[in-house]
Design a protein around this motif. Structure first.
Motif, mmCIF file in Angstrom:
data_model
loop_
_atom_site.group_PDB
_atom_site.id
_atom_site.type_symbol
_atom_site.label_atom_id
_atom_site.label_comp_id
_atom_site.label_asym_id
_atom_site.label_seq_id
_atom_site.Cartn_x
_atom_site.Cartn_y
_atom_site.Cartn_z
ATOM 1 N N LYS A 197 30.134 -41.798 -61.558
ATOM 2 C CA LYS A 197 30.004 -40.673 -62.449
ATOM 3 C C LYS A 197 28.456 -39.754 -62.347
ATOM 4 N N GLU A 198 27.829 -39.321 -61.832
ATOM 5 C CA GLU A 198 26.461 -39.003 -61.935
ATOM 6 C C GLU A 198 25.241 -38.293 -62.780
ATOM 7 N N LEU A 199 24.412 -39.053 -63.330
ATOM 8 C CA LEU A 199 24.117 -39.474 -64.854
ATOM 9 C C LEU A 199 23.112 -38.042 -64.398
ATOM 10 N N ASP A 200 22.760 -37.450 -65.768
ATOM 11 C CA ASP A 200 22.007 -35.977 -65.813
ATOM 12 C C ASP A 200 21.235 -36.247 -67.140
ATOM 13 N N ARG A 201 20.216 -36.993 -66.776
ATOM 14 C CA ARG A 201 19.063 -36.811 -67.784
ATOM 15 C C ARG A 201 19.461 -35.806 -68.341
ATOM 16 N N GLU A 202 19.642 -34.538 -68.101
ATOM 17 C CA GLU A 202 19.404 -33.696 -68.917
ATOM 18 C C GLU A 202 20.972 -33.226 -70.313
ATOM 19 N N GLN A 203 21.511 -33.776 -70.086
ATOM 20 C CA GLN A 203 22.876 -33.605 -70.351
ATOM 21 C C GLN A 203 22.750 -34.997 -71.249
ATOM 22 N N GLU A 204 22.370 -35.823 -71.332
ATOM 23 C CA GLU A 204 22.240 -37.301 -71.503
ATOM 24 C C GLU A 204 21.212 -38.303 -71.188
ATOM 25 N N GLN A 205 20.230 -38.155 -72.650
ATOM 26 C CA GLN A 205 19.348 -39.644 -71.990
ATOM 27 C C GLN A 205 19.491 -41.329 -71.770
ATOM 28 N N GLU A 206 20.453 -41.924 -72.743
ATOM 29 C CA GLU A 206 20.869 -42.712 -73.023
ATOM 30 C C GLU A 206 22.076 -42.587 -73.129
ATOM 31 N N VAL A 207 22.886 -44.239 -72.207
ATOM 32 C CA VAL A 207 23.944 -44.411 -72.009
ATOM 33 C C VAL A 207 24.617 -45.966 -72.876
ATOM 34 N N ARG A 208 25.072 -45.864 -73.822
ATOM 35 C CA ARG A 208 25.038 -47.335 -74.407
ATOM 36 C C ARG A 208 26.862 -47.305 -73.434
ATOM 37 N N LEU A 209 25.929 -48.847 -73.389
ATOM 38 C CA LEU A 209 27.649 -49.565 -72.729
ATOM 39 C C LEU A 209 27.428 -50.942 -73.478
ATOM 40 N N PHE A 210 29.011 -51.416 -73.766
ATOM 41 C CA PHE A 210 29.554 -52.706 -74.386
ATOM 42 C C PHE A 210 30.285 -53.152 -73.285
ATOM 43 N N LEU A 211 29.220 -54.571 -72.520
ATOM 44 C CA LEU A 211 30.473 -55.776 -71.357
ATOM 45 C C LEU A 211 30.662 -57.310 -72.360
ATOM 46 N N THR A 212 31.285 -57.526 -72.355
ATOM 47 C CA THR A 212 31.976 -58.333 -73.096
ATOM 48 C C THR A 212 32.164 -59.538 -71.680
ATOM 49 N N ALA A 213 31.998 -60.669 -71.578
ATOM 50 C CA ALA A 213 31.686 -62.487 -70.455
ATOM 51 C C ALA A 213 33.026 -62.860 -71.302
ATOM 52 N N ILE A 214 34.029 -63.147 -70.421
ATOM 53 C CA ILE A 214 35.124 -64.207 -70.852
ATOM 54 C C ILE A 214 35.155 -65.242 -69.892
ATOM 55 N N ASP A 215 35.102 -66.631 -70.439
ATOM 56 C CA ASP A 215 35.158 -67.165 -69.474
ATOM 57 C C ASP A 215 36.998 -67.782 -70.008
#
Ligand code: NAG
Ligand code: NAG
Ligand code: NAG
Length: 888
Positions: A197-215
């Motif tokens: 989904k396109e980002l909009d700097r004016e709406q949200e300056q920063e996005v925090r994502l949580f990535l989990t690596a699983i073996d």
């Protein structure tokens, strides 16, 4: 069910065995073990798989051969033959990301040397969790980014491999991004965020994502990271690396600070968006220390030492990122070039020390192993033994060499060897190393004791003290200790029938020979004895030598006078005719000396004489001669004392007396008798004899005078000594020991003889001379001790009665015959008298039958029945027998 299970298991076991057999044929036995096993866990039964008896493992020094400095990880349990885990095995530490992780060992079993290779495969367990390089990944994304745009994310790293490595990622629900994980086998793995989904700097300056690596482990492990996405203004271009992969080769001896390569990426954007900075992708801490990357220039710099022997290649992931966070990746592959920087190493694996000196050439005495950590040509090793020693190397298996004797050994020449092995590699600048081992040679009793001389001569003066050392023998044996200890002994033998040990003894340790008794040169002059030198080895070796002992003469025997008889025994009187002229031989003194040489060289001297100057004695002949013509005025009785002296160092001498009567005439006889016995103590018997003799002599003189008148023109009286001395050979006894008879020549004998010569025709037949024809010269009456007697005739007729037995004139007779006599020679004559008339007084002689040496005496002697003359029947041989007795 259970049956089928059992069947299946045994089938499986069979297949496994078959596989193991197969691998054994290939030379390797492989095992598989998971990492992180407990110490002591059994990996497999090595003894069974190698087909070696468990009991012999320890004896044959079975061991795993590991390079020096490396960890062992595994070991052999000598009791069970199992291969067991000896240390913690961490696959990741050992092999990193390499997919197959193996430990390779050489199993060495000695005697005979066997070499087996085994491979232990370390299988992975999921013992590591995935990790992200950073706790927070920052991404800057322009707001202009289109839907579907992809952003590479540094993947999570998992030290495990395969299924245990990172298998999937999970992105926490959010409204902007999804996560795609590219995980196709054989392709680069990476993850990308896909803008949904396109980002909009004016709406949200920063996005925090949580990535989990699983073996993919069981249970799975995982790690999470925060991806902080900063929304930027538009930036359209990614940096582009000039090469996707940079390949670099550097020598392992490259120095600190070397720039290995420079990576470069370009970004088409202007300004900060086009500024590319470089950084490493995920790198282990070690590599981060080893390499550094200039973030501005892209120079890849070596910050430490690389070692080909540790790692031959490195792969580095490098990220190029522009000012606004667009990034792309490239790879740098660094190949390390081997440099011959390792000298070969030599390991002594076994050595038989000491070795026996009789070891055959070609015997293996030791095993060495040589190694070189370099590779290829730098790893090729040539091995040799330095110096001139009787050993060589023969290649055995792979890098093993046997040290083999190449020639005979002799401890007596070289008892110790320093064997120096040189190993040289084949590098362009070859490196070499030396290793020296000491090898001792043990003794074998291979040397015979050798006498310093082939034979020995010893000289001993006779009359030595018992215990005197006679000589010394020495034998040498170069062997070691008891094998070279020499003991001496005499070889039993006999000397003149007596064991040699009663003459000599030898000191077993020193080889000094001692006389056991006092020697007598007159008994024997030399003898030989064999001395054995024997070493103390087992079995002992010996040699022998001959010692000749020579006994030298000493003047220990005084001269012995044979003629005239020694004083005291009886007296000897010689008649000297009045007419004897100067120089005429009167008598002779005969003496012998049992010594030899100078010690037996006799000289004769007159030491006392009645009339000095009348007689001389030959200094060496012993002949007594008149020194001047004898005159009437000379004393009729002459007495000489003669000394016989030998020529020894301290001369010994003997004296004897010679009585001479100067007379042609029997008239002097009474006086003679006087003189003869004057030195004897007078006793009644002597006087009686003298009286008797006087009367007889008077009567005889009367008759002789008549006869002389009658025959004076026909015959002249004979001289006893008229020229050469007629000492019959029988006077010199063949052996000095039998000299006792010498004293039996009595003075009366000559007197009787004289009588006889003048009275051949006399009726009185009781006197005989050795000159008489009836007794040839070679036959001499030795003991004709004819008693003096006289007869008177009365004209009286009596009728005879055989009342008298024949009486021999002597009780016994002695006859001396020279050997090699002619048969028929008369030996002696016996006379018996029987005063009876005619046949009553006729004496007939015969031998009493007897045996001599088993032969009848009659085959030696015969007697004339009428005359009593004894004849030899055969020729006698002194060497056969020396005397015989016979009865008549
Ligand atoms: C062997 O080497 C040792 C010391 O390295 C030395 O003492 C000895 O004399 C050498 N032996 C021989 C036989 O060269
Ligand atoms: C002597 O030689 C024998 C073999 O002949 C050997 O077995 C022994 O060890 C040797 N003794 C010494 C003291 O070297
Ligand atoms: C002495 O040595 C000789 C030769 O070496 C040998 O034939 C002989 O048997 C030896 N004698 C003894 C008694 O050992």
């Amino acid at each position: 069910m259970e049956n089928t299970g059992l069947f299946a298991r045994s089938f499986l076991f069979g297949v496994t065995c078959f596989l193991i057999m197969l691998s054994k044929v290939n030379g390797d036995v492989s095992y598989s073990v998971t990492e992180e096993k407990k110490i002591g866990s059994v990996i497999g039964n090595l003894a069974r798989d190698l087909g070696i008896n468990v009991k012999t493992l320890a004896l044959r020094k079975a061991r795993l051969d590991v390079d020096e400095g490396s960890n062992r990880y595994c070991d052999i349990d000598m009791n069970t033959g199992d291969l067991i885990v000896a240390e913690r095995i961490d696959r990741e530490e050992l092999c990193g990301l390499t997919t197959t992780c193996t430990l390779k060992y050489e199993v060495i079993i000695e005697n005979p040397l066997e070499l087996h290779r085994i491979v232990v495969e370390i299988t992975d367990i999921n013992d590591n969790s995935p990790t992200f390089a950073k706790e927070i990944i920052t991404l800057e994304i322009r707001e202009s980014a289109d839907k579907g745009a992809r952003y590479a994310v540094n993947e999570a790293h998992d030290a495990d491999i395969g299924i245990n490595s990172v298998q999937s990622y999970k992105l926490k629900e959010n409204s902007y991004f999804s996560f795609v994980f590219h995980n196709k086998p054989g392709q680069e793995k990476y993850g990308e965020l896909v803008l949904e989904k396109e980002l909009d700097r004016e709406q949200e300056q920063e996005v925090r994502l949580f990535l989990t690596a699983i073996d993919g482990g069981n249970p799975p492990r995982s790690a999470s990271v925060v991806i902080q996405v900063t929304v930027l203004d538009a930036n359209d271009n990614y940096p582009v690396f000039s090469q996707p992969v940079y390949k670099v080769s550097i020598r392992e001896d490259s120095s600190y600070g070397t720039t290995m390569t420079t990576v470069s990426a370009t970004d088409a954007d202007e300004g900060a968006d086009g500024q590319v900075t470089y950084e490493f992708g995920h790198l282990s801490g070690d590599l981060l220390k080893l390499f550094s990357l200039d973030s501005k220039t892209g120079d890849l710099i070596l910050n430490g030492n690389v070692d080909y022997e540790k790692q031959t290649t490195y792969e580095l992931k490098i990220q190029g990122k522009d000012g606004s966070g667009l990034a792309s990746f490239a790879k740098v592959v660094i190949d390390i070039i081997d440099i011959n920087d390792n000298a070969p190493t030599i390991h002594l694996k076994s050595l038989s020390n000491p070795i026996l000196e009789n070891t055959m050439p070609g015997t293996e005495v030791g095993i060495i192993n040589v190694q070189d950590k370099d590779s290829e040509r730098n790893r090729q090793i040539r091995c040799s033994i330095q110096g001139n020693v009787p050993f060589m190397l023969t290649p055995s298996i792979k890098n093993y060499f046997s040290i083999v004797t190449s020639g005979p050994l002799d401890r007596e020449l070289t008892s110790e060897y320093n064997i120096t092995v040189v190993a040289v590699d084949e590098g362009t600048l070859p490196l070499s190393s030396l290793k020296t081992f000491q090898l001792s040679v043990a003794d074998v009793n291979d040397n015979i004791p050798v006498f310093e001389e082939q034979s020995y001569k010893a000289f001993v003066a006779e009359n030595n003290k018992p215990g005197t050392s006679v000589c010394s023998v020495t034998a040498r044996d170069p062997d070691w200790r008891q094998n070279g200890t020499v003991l001496y002994s005499l070889v039993p033998s006999e000397v003149n029938g007596v064991p040699v040990s009663s003459f000599l003894s030898v000191n077993a340790d020193t080889g000094i020979l001692h006389a056991v008794r006092s020697f007598d040169y007159e008994q024997f002059r030399s003898f030989k004895v064999q001395v054995v030198a024997r070493d103390n080895g087992s079995p002992p070796l010996s040699s022998n030598t001959t010692v000749s002992v020579f006994i030298s003469d000493e003047n220990d025997n005084s001269p012995q006078i044979l003629y005239p008889a020694p004083e005291g025994k009886s007296l000897m009187t010689e008649m000297v005719p009045k007419a004897a002229l100067s120089g005429s031989l009167v008598s002779k003194v005969i003496a012998v000396d049992a010594d030899s040489g100078q010690n037996a060289w006799l000289s004769y001297h007159i030491i006392k004489s009645t009339d000095p100057g009348l007689f001389t004695i030959g200094l060496h002949t012993g002949e007594i001669r008149a020194q001047r013509d004898i005159t009437e005025s000379d004393n009729m009785k002459q007495n000489l004392v003669i000394s016989v002296k030998d020529n020894g160092q301290s001369p010994l001498s003997t004296t004897c007396s010679v009585f001479l009567v100067i007379s042609d005439n029997l008239a002097e006889v009474p006086e003679l008798k006087d003189m003869t016995y004057e030195e004897n103590n007078s006793n009644l018997t002597s006087y009686l004899i003298i009286a008797l003799v006087s009367v007889s002599t008077f009567f005889l003189t009367f008759i002789v005078l008549i006869l002389a008148v009658k025959f004076c023109h026909r015959r002249k009286p004979r001289l006893l000594f008229d020229g050469a001395v007629a000492i019959p050979s029988a006077y010199l006894p063949p052996n000095y020991a039998e000299v006792e008879g010498a004293g039996t020549l009595r003075s009366s004998y000559n007197y009787d003889a004289y009588l006889t010569t003048g009275s051949r025709t006399s009726d009185f037949k009781f006197v005989r001379s050795y000159n008489d024809n009836t007794l040839p010269a070679e036959c001499t009456l030795r003991k004709s001790t004819l008693p003096l007697s006289s007869l008177k005739t009365f004209q009286l007729s009596l009728a005879d009665v055989n009342d008298n037995i024949p009486v021999f004139e002597e009780q016994s007779y002695k006859a001396f015959v020279a050997e090699n006599n002619k048969p028929g020679t008369s030996v002696c004559s016996v006379t018996a008298r029987d005063p009876d008339w005619r046949q009553n007084g006729t004496v007939v002689y015969s031998l009493v039958p007897s045996e001599v040496n088993g032969v009848p005496v009659s085959s030696f002697l015969s007697v004339n029945a009428d005359t009593g003359v004894i004849h030899a029947v055969r020729s006698f041989d002194y060497e056969q027998f020396r005397s015989l007795k016979s009865r008549l």
